[in-house]
Design an enzyme around this catalytic site. Structure first.
Site, PDB file in Angstrom:
ATOM      1  N   THR A 198      11.775  -7.209 -11.157  1.00  0.00           N
ATOM      2  CA  THR A 198      11.235  -8.550 -11.400  1.00  0.00           C
ATOM      3  C   THR A 198       9.979  -8.766 -10.552  1.00  0.00           C
ATOM      4  O   THR A 198       9.983  -8.493  -9.352  1.00  0.00           O
ATOM      5  CB  THR A 198      12.314  -9.607 -11.039  1.00  0.00           C
ATOM      6  OG1 THR A 198      13.448  -9.359 -11.851  1.00  0.00           O
ATOM      7  CG2 THR A 198      11.808 -11.021 -11.256  1.00  0.00           C
TER       8      THR A 198
ATOM      9  N   SER B 180      -3.856  -3.189  -0.519  1.00  0.00           N
ATOM     10  CA  SER B 180      -2.695  -3.834   0.103  1.00  0.00           C
ATOM     11  C   SER B 180      -3.079  -5.251   0.523  1.00  0.00           C
ATOM     12  O   SER B 180      -4.033  -5.444   1.287  1.00  0.00           O
ATOM     13  CB  SER B 180      -2.256  -3.014   1.319  1.00  0.00           C
ATOM     14  OG  SER B 180      -1.294  -3.735   2.048  1.00  0.00           O
TER      15      SER B 180
ATOM     16  N   GLY C  49       0.812  -1.211   0.000  1.00  0.00           N
ATOM     17  CA  GLY C  49       0.000   0.000   0.000  1.00  0.00           C
ATOM     18  C   GLY C  49       0.851   1.268   0.000  1.00  0.00           C
ATOM     19  O   GLY C  49       0.526   2.251  -0.667  1.00  0.00           O
ATOM     20  N   THR C  50       1.942   1.247   0.744  1.00  0.00           N
ATOM     21  CA  THR C  50       2.778   2.443   0.841  1.00  0.00           C
ATOM     22  C   THR C  50       3.340   2.806  -0.532  1.00  0.00           C
ATOM     23  O   THR C  50       3.289   3.972  -0.949  1.00  0.00           O
ATOM     24  CB  THR C  50       3.925   2.219   1.845  1.00  0.00           C
ATOM     25  OG1 THR C  50       3.342   1.915   3.116  1.00  0.00           O
ATOM     26  CG2 THR C  50       4.810   3.436   1.972  1.00  0.00           C
TER      27      THR C  50
ATOM     28  N   CYS D 212       1.754   2.024  12.352  1.00  0.00           N
ATOM     29  CA  CYS D 212       2.917   2.689  11.759  1.00  0.00           C
ATOM     30  C   CYS D 212       3.429   3.819  12.645  1.00  0.00           C
ATOM     31  O   CYS D 212       4.554   4.245  12.479  1.00  0.00           O
ATOM     32  CB  CYS D 212       2.559   3.226  10.378  1.00  0.00           C
ATOM     33  SG  CYS D 212       1.846   1.969   9.336  1.00  0.00           S
TER      34      CYS D 212
ATOM     35  N   GLN E 170      -8.160  -0.066   3.669  1.00  0.00           N
ATOM     36  CA  GLN E 170      -8.966  -0.624   4.769  1.00  0.00           C
ATOM     37  C   GLN E 170     -10.328  -1.143   4.335  1.00  0.00           C
ATOM     38  O   GLN E 170     -11.023  -1.771   5.140  1.00  0.00           O
ATOM     39  CB  GLN E 170      -9.120   0.410   5.901  1.00  0.00           C
ATOM     40  CG  GLN E 170      -7.831   0.687   6.648  1.00  0.00           C
ATOM     41  CD  GLN E 170      -7.293  -0.525   7.425  1.00  0.00           C
ATOM     42  OE1 GLN E 170      -8.032  -1.452   7.741  1.00  0.00           O
ATOM     43  NE2 GLN E 170      -6.011  -0.498   7.730  1.00  0.00           N
TER      44      GLN E 170
ATOM     45  N   ASN F  36      -7.942   4.369   8.604  1.00  0.00           N
ATOM     46  CA  ASN F  36      -7.391   3.170   9.240  1.00  0.00           C
ATOM     47  C   ASN F  36      -7.400   3.221  10.754  1.00  0.00           C
ATOM     48  O   ASN F  36      -7.289   2.194  11.403  1.00  0.00           O
ATOM     49  CB  ASN F  36      -5.963   2.903   8.740  1.00  0.00           C
ATOM     50  CG  ASN F  36      -5.063   4.086   8.910  1.00  0.00           C
ATOM     51  OD1 ASN F  36      -5.319   5.157   8.367  1.00  0.00           O
ATOM     52  ND2 ASN F  36      -4.007   3.934   9.686  1.00  0.00           N
TER      53      ASN F  36
HETATM   54  N1  PLP Z   1      -2.888   3.034   3.750  1.00  0.00           N
HETATM   55  C1  PLP Z   1      -3.620   2.648   4.798  1.00  0.00           C
HETATM   56  C2  PLP Z   1      -4.959   3.268   5.026  1.00  0.00           C
HETATM   57  C3  PLP Z   1      -3.140   1.686   5.687  1.00  0.00           C
HETATM   58  O1  PLP Z   1      -3.874   1.309   6.729  1.00  0.00           O
HETATM   59  C4  PLP Z   1      -1.861   1.131   5.445  1.00  0.00           C
HETATM   60  C5  PLP Z   1      -1.271   0.155   6.389  1.00  0.00           C
HETATM   61  O2  PLP Z   1      -1.223   0.371   7.586  1.00  0.00           O
HETATM   62  C6  PLP Z   1      -1.148   1.557   4.321  1.00  0.00           C
HETATM   63  C7  PLP Z   1      -1.689   2.513   3.495  1.00  0.00           C
HETATM   64  C8  PLP Z   1       0.205   1.004   4.005  1.00  0.00           C
HETATM   65  O3  PLP Z   1       0.105  -0.275   3.391  1.00  0.00           O
HETATM   66  P1  PLP Z   1       1.342  -1.271   3.437  1.00  0.00           P
HETATM   67  O4  PLP Z   1       1.464  -1.757   4.848  1.00  0.00           O
HETATM   68  O5  PLP Z   1       0.939  -2.392   2.490  1.00  0.00           O
HETATM   69  O6  PLP Z   1       2.535  -0.555   2.952  1.00  0.00           O
END
Ligand code: PLP
Length: 387
Positions: A234, A196, A71-72, A329, A176, A148
């Site tokens: 890859t 994600s 997701g990031t 996080c 989410q 989240n």
């Molecule tokens: N966006 C939201 C709303 C999230 O809750 C998260 C994860 O905590 C992320 C992005 C980041 O995703 P990833 O952990 O796959 O990098």
């Protein structure tokens, strides 16, 4: 001792059915999807089949799906990719995940223009707020679907109408809600969408960015031209297969999962109300405009003394109950969550907050156990709750 995991908004366990499907791609089917021989072709076939399936579930075309490392990366690619390509003014919200907020701040530090909207007390942004923030120069709006930390939903289709009317691209972080709600990019009206895998029982390190056809992005990672030049490197075939299988299972089971999660959340609310009376407030809007799996509660000061949320979390952990104080996080630092501050909670209340997030394998017994332990821990910490 019981172990109750109530931190599914941070991550979910890998579904054993997903693990089984991934395994061959970590063992005998290890080929590089760019190789022309049989093993390479097998890997390529697997990746493209996944792309088609994910696209199908989202109402998109396969060429609009970019597989990422999570997701990031997908959020970063959406923001930096669009802004570096088009420039212009960005609009986002102070309650976004750091995967959006940090690139937004980096854009501002580089001299780029951005407006960071203050959300309502629910955590959501309204179309009216967005309309008022638009400028001639706005090129991109990035707003999340479910927050989240709070679970609150922003009305993305209504936000999209505003964006469409002003010819502005819309990115939505749906990390989410993916795997719980049936997300269709046409119905949502988004140009970019982030998913994600590890939030819906797939592997960590696997994500998707949907990019509407015709939207060009400047890649973050350049290399061998994979993912149509939008993400070099890859392909992680096992992770892509895992994410896709997890997404398929989630879509098949979505209705029952949502019902089950809603029941668990409501049960915890009811038990805590009975046990604790008015000693806490819910930061999650429980009137339906919220994802079903998140319950965010702030415990009120006792005799003027703020409750220490970190302490509460550690005490619950000792009792086998795993929850989160703010988003995973940001935990590890004692700073109150930026989301709670953004919705107007003061630092003391924000610091006395727990997020419970339920999963498909939690049971009513897990909820009952958690409510009992929370009451016990609060009493031990000196909270004067009704007998
Ligand atoms: N966006 C939201 C709303 C999230 O809750 C998260 C994860 O905590 C992320 C992005 C980041 O995703 P990833 O952990 O796959 O990098």
């Amino acid at each position: 001792m019981n172990k109750v995991y109530l931190d599914h908004a941070a991550t979910t366990p890998l579904d054993p059915r997903v693990f089984e499907v991934m395994l061959p791609f970590l063992k005998e089917d290890f080929g590089n999807a760019s190789s022309v021989h049989a093993l390479g072709r097998k890997a390529r076939h697997a990746v493209e089949a996944c792309r088609e399936k994910v696209a199908g579930y989202l109402g998109a075309e396969p060429g609009e799906i970019v597989f990422t490392s999570g997701g990031t990366e997908a959020d970063n690619l959406a923001l930096k990719g669009v802004l570096l390509e088009r420039g212009g003014h960005l609009i986002t919200s102070a309650a976004e995940h750091k995967a959006v907020l940090t690139p937004a701040q980096a854009w501002m530090q580089r001299g780029g223009k951005a407006t960071i909207l203050r959300p309502a007390t629910t955590g959501a942004i309204t179309p009216q707020q967005l309309e008022a923030a638009l400028t001639e120069d706005t090129s991109l709006v990035s707003l999340m679907h479910a927050n989240n930390e709070l679970g609150s939903l922003t009305p993305i289709p209504a936000i999209s109408e505003v964006c469409r009317a002003h010819d502005v691209l819309l990115h939505c972080d749906a990390v989410q809600t993916a795997g719980l709600f049936r997300l269709n990019v046409q119905v949502l009206g988004v140009d970019l969408l982030t998913l994600s895998g590890h939030k819906f029982y797939g592997p960590k390190g696997a994500g998707v960015l949907y990019v509407r056809g015709g939207v060009t992005l400047s890649p973050l990672v350049e290399g061998g031209g994979q993912e149509r030049g939008r993400r070099g490197g890859t392909e992680n075939v096992a992770a892509i297969v895992g994410l896709t299988t997890a997404f398929e299972l989630a879509m098949e089971e979505a209705n029952e999962r949502v019902l089950h999660l809603t029941r668990l959340r409501d049960r915890l609310c009811r038990l805590l109300r009975e046990a604790l009376g008015d000693k806490y407030v819910s930061n999650t809007p429980l009137d339906g405009d919220a994802a079903p799996h998140i319950l965010n509660l702030s415990f009120l000061p006792v005799d003027g003394e703020p409750l220490d949320g970190e302490m509460l979390l550690l005490n619950l952990d000792l009792e086998g109950v795993m929850v989160s104080a703010g988003s995973a996080c940001t935990s590890g630092t004692l700073e109150p969550s930026h989301v709670l501050l953004a919705i107007g909670r003061d630092r003391a209340v924000a610091a006395a907050t727990l997020r419970f997030s339920f999963g498909k394998d939690n049971t009513e017994a897990d909820v009952d156990y958690t409510a009992g332990k929370l009451e016990k821990v609060l009493r031990r910490m000196g909270a004067s709750i009704s007998p």
